[in-house]
Design a protein around this motif. Structure first.
Motif, PDB file in Angstrom:
ATOM      1  N   PRO A 122       0.722  -1.258  -0.039  1.00 14.14           N
ATOM      2  CA  PRO A 122       0.036  -0.002   0.088  1.00 14.14           C
ATOM      3  C   PRO A 122       0.680   1.542  -0.037  1.00 14.14           C
ATOM      4  CG  PRO A 122      -0.865  -1.747   1.580  1.00 14.14           C
ATOM      5  CD  PRO A 122       0.368  -2.086   1.169  1.00 14.14           C
ATOM      6  N   GLU A 123       1.960   1.249   0.651  1.00 12.75           N
ATOM      7  CA  GLU A 123       2.999   2.501   0.663  1.00 12.75           C
ATOM      8  C   GLU A 123       3.192   3.006  -0.645  1.00 12.75           C
ATOM      9  OE1 GLU A 123       4.373  -0.407   2.975  1.00 12.75           O
ATOM     10  OE2 GLU A 123       2.306   0.508   3.737  1.00 12.75           O
ATOM     11  N   GLN A 163      -6.493   7.619  -2.280  1.00 17.48           N
ATOM     12  CA  GLN A 163      -5.676   8.563  -2.605  1.00 17.48           C
ATOM     13  C   GLN A 163      -6.555   9.711  -3.161  1.00 17.48           C
ATOM     14  OE1 GLN A 163      -2.506   8.897  -1.858  1.00 17.48           O
ATOM     15  NE2 GLN A 163      -2.654   6.497  -1.128  1.00 17.48           N
ATOM     16  N   CYS A 200      -6.443   1.986   0.076  1.00 13.62           N
ATOM     17  CA  CYS A 200      -5.733   3.181   0.275  1.00 13.62           C
ATOM     18  C   CYS A 200      -6.243   4.380  -0.556  1.00 13.62           C
ATOM     19  CB  CYS A 200      -4.324   2.799  -0.564  1.00 13.62           C
ATOM     20  SG  CYS A 200      -2.860   3.575  -0.249  1.00 13.62           S
ATOM     21  N   MET A 229      -5.529  -3.373  -2.634  1.00 19.89           N
ATOM     22  CA  MET A 229      -4.363  -2.582  -1.951  1.00 19.89           C
ATOM     23  C   MET A 229      -4.651  -1.230  -2.544  1.00 19.89           C
ATOM     24  SD  MET A 229      -0.528  -3.361  -3.054  1.00 19.89           S
ATOM     25  CE  MET A 229      -0.178  -4.826  -2.628  1.00 19.89           C
ATOM     26  N   ALA A 246       0.881   4.997  -2.342  1.00 22.25           N
ATOM     27  CA  ALA A 246       0.801   6.651  -1.932  1.00 22.25           C
ATOM     28  C   ALA A 246       1.985   7.047  -2.596  1.00 22.25           C
ATOM     29  CB  ALA A 246       1.158   6.289  -0.316  1.00 22.25           C
TER      30      ALA A 246
END
Ligand SMILES: *Cc1c(COP(=O)(O)O)cnc(C)c1O
Length: 354
Positions: free
Chosen positions: A84-85, A113, A111, A107, A88
């Motif tokens: 997931p990072e 965004q 997440c 994912m 980002a």
């Protein structure tokens, strides 16, 4: 004195090969620079290829480095997010990413965004490695398009046989039948498909190996395709010695002289990235003249036949591959492909760019 081995990267050859791609297609060009630009050096290669419309690679840190170096083109992560990072980071640096499996959609959904994401939905049309199979495709596309941060979706696939029989027909047909209801950009072609199958060009082509001046086909040379080699790996003879009839050279003594002969020892071995499986007879240049390797490749050296090179001596110039002897020929003699030989170039080999 440093050891004499050295890899020269001809940046003008990279530009030349990119022009050759442009002449083949009106599609946008995504230059594939994964694996440290196939061993050529990520940033110098990207800089020489700055006229490309996009860059494709795997490592997100490398992608961020490209962005931070000022490249404004599309940058595509070929395996998408691993965590997931990564999603980002993709949003933060405006990196496009492949979505190839349901876990990546999960994912994405976990997440939320705000920034806009550009995603390349990968279809498995027969490679059977990554991608959504036909039954999964429509629901996957639906899910991805519903996500509020997703600004654009490109449909992509990858061919298993673009360079050989049976070609791309079955995969192309499967792709077309899935993609045709949608007005979305498409990307299918690697170097081999780009050169051989114009019907696969779509909106984005994804050449890799041909940019580096190597042929994607076993039976057509890079030269015949008008490609120029980018990497030339050179070294020198560090010893010249005689074999008497019946004497063998190197580990395992796999080459034995029939009669007395002169041989040279080259400062290049498998720890430099030269393929250890290159058999006796692999082409190599000494003082610009073609000769052959002898016996097994060692970690730091290999041996060459100087029978017809009476003037060769310690310090004589050796070309392992590149200008004058193609990496395709060397790879073939080693039972591998140029891709592997180029990517294997070891960090200990100094590179210069010109
Ligand atoms: C590596 C790769 C390419 C480039 O392939 P070449 O044979 O080097 O032209 C294109 N698309 C994808 C998905 C790749 O992984």
């Amino acid at each position: 004195m440093p050891r004499p081995i050295h890899a020269r990267i001809d940046l003008s050859a990279l530009e030349h090969n990119l022009h050759l791609v442009r002449r083949q297609t009106s599609a946008r060009v995504m230059a594939v620079i994964k694996a440290n630009a196939y061993g050529h050096g990520l940033l110098p290669a990207a800089d020489a290829l700055r006229a490309a419309d996009g860059f494709a690679l795997l490592d997100i840190q490398e992608a961020v480095r490209l962005r931070e170096a000022g490249f404004r083109q599309t940058i595509l992560l070929l395996e998408g997010a691993f965590s997931p990072e990564d999603v980002a980071l993709m949003a933060e640096h405006q990196l496009a990413g492949v979505i190839h499996s349901p876990h990546q959609i999960a994912m994405l959904e976990a997440c939320p965004q705000r920034e806009s994401l550009s995603l390349w939905l990968k279809l498995n049309t027969g490679m059977n490695r990554l991608g959504f199979v036909p039954e999964q495709f429509a629901p996957a596309l639906e899910q991805v398009r519903r996500h509020p941060a997703v600004r654009e979706v490109t449909l992509m696939t990858h061919f298993a046989h673009a360079d050989e029989r049976p070609g791309v027909a079955a995969q192309l047909e499967r792709f077309e039948s899935l993609a045709s209801p949608y007005r979305l950009a498409r990307s299918l072609a690697n170097s081999a498909a780009l050169l051989r199958y114009p019907a696969t060009h779509g909106d984005w082509v994804r050449p890799g190996i041909m940019l580096y001046g190597s042929s994607p086909f076993a039976e057509v040379s890079a030269e015949q395709l008008g490609l120029r080699p980018v990497m030339t790996l050179t070294s020198q003879l560090i010893a010249v010695t005689e074999l008497q009839a019946g004497q063998a050279v190197g580990y395992g003594g796999t080459f034995r002289a029939d009669s007395a002969m002169r041989i040279g020892v080259v400062a290049c071995g498998y720890a430099d990235g030269y393929p250890r499986h290159a058999a006796t007879g692999t082409p190599i240049l000494v003082d610009g003249q073609r000769t052959r390797t002898l016996g097994r490749v060692s970690m730091d050296m290999l041996c060459v036949d100087l029978t017809r090179l009476p003037r060769a001596e310690v310090g004589s110039h050796v070309t392992l591959w590149g200008e004058g002897v193609s990496v395709d020929e060397v790879a073939q003699a080693a039972g591998t492909i140029s891709y592997e030989a180029l990517c294997a170039l070891a960090p200990r080999v100094p590179q210069t760019f010109r």
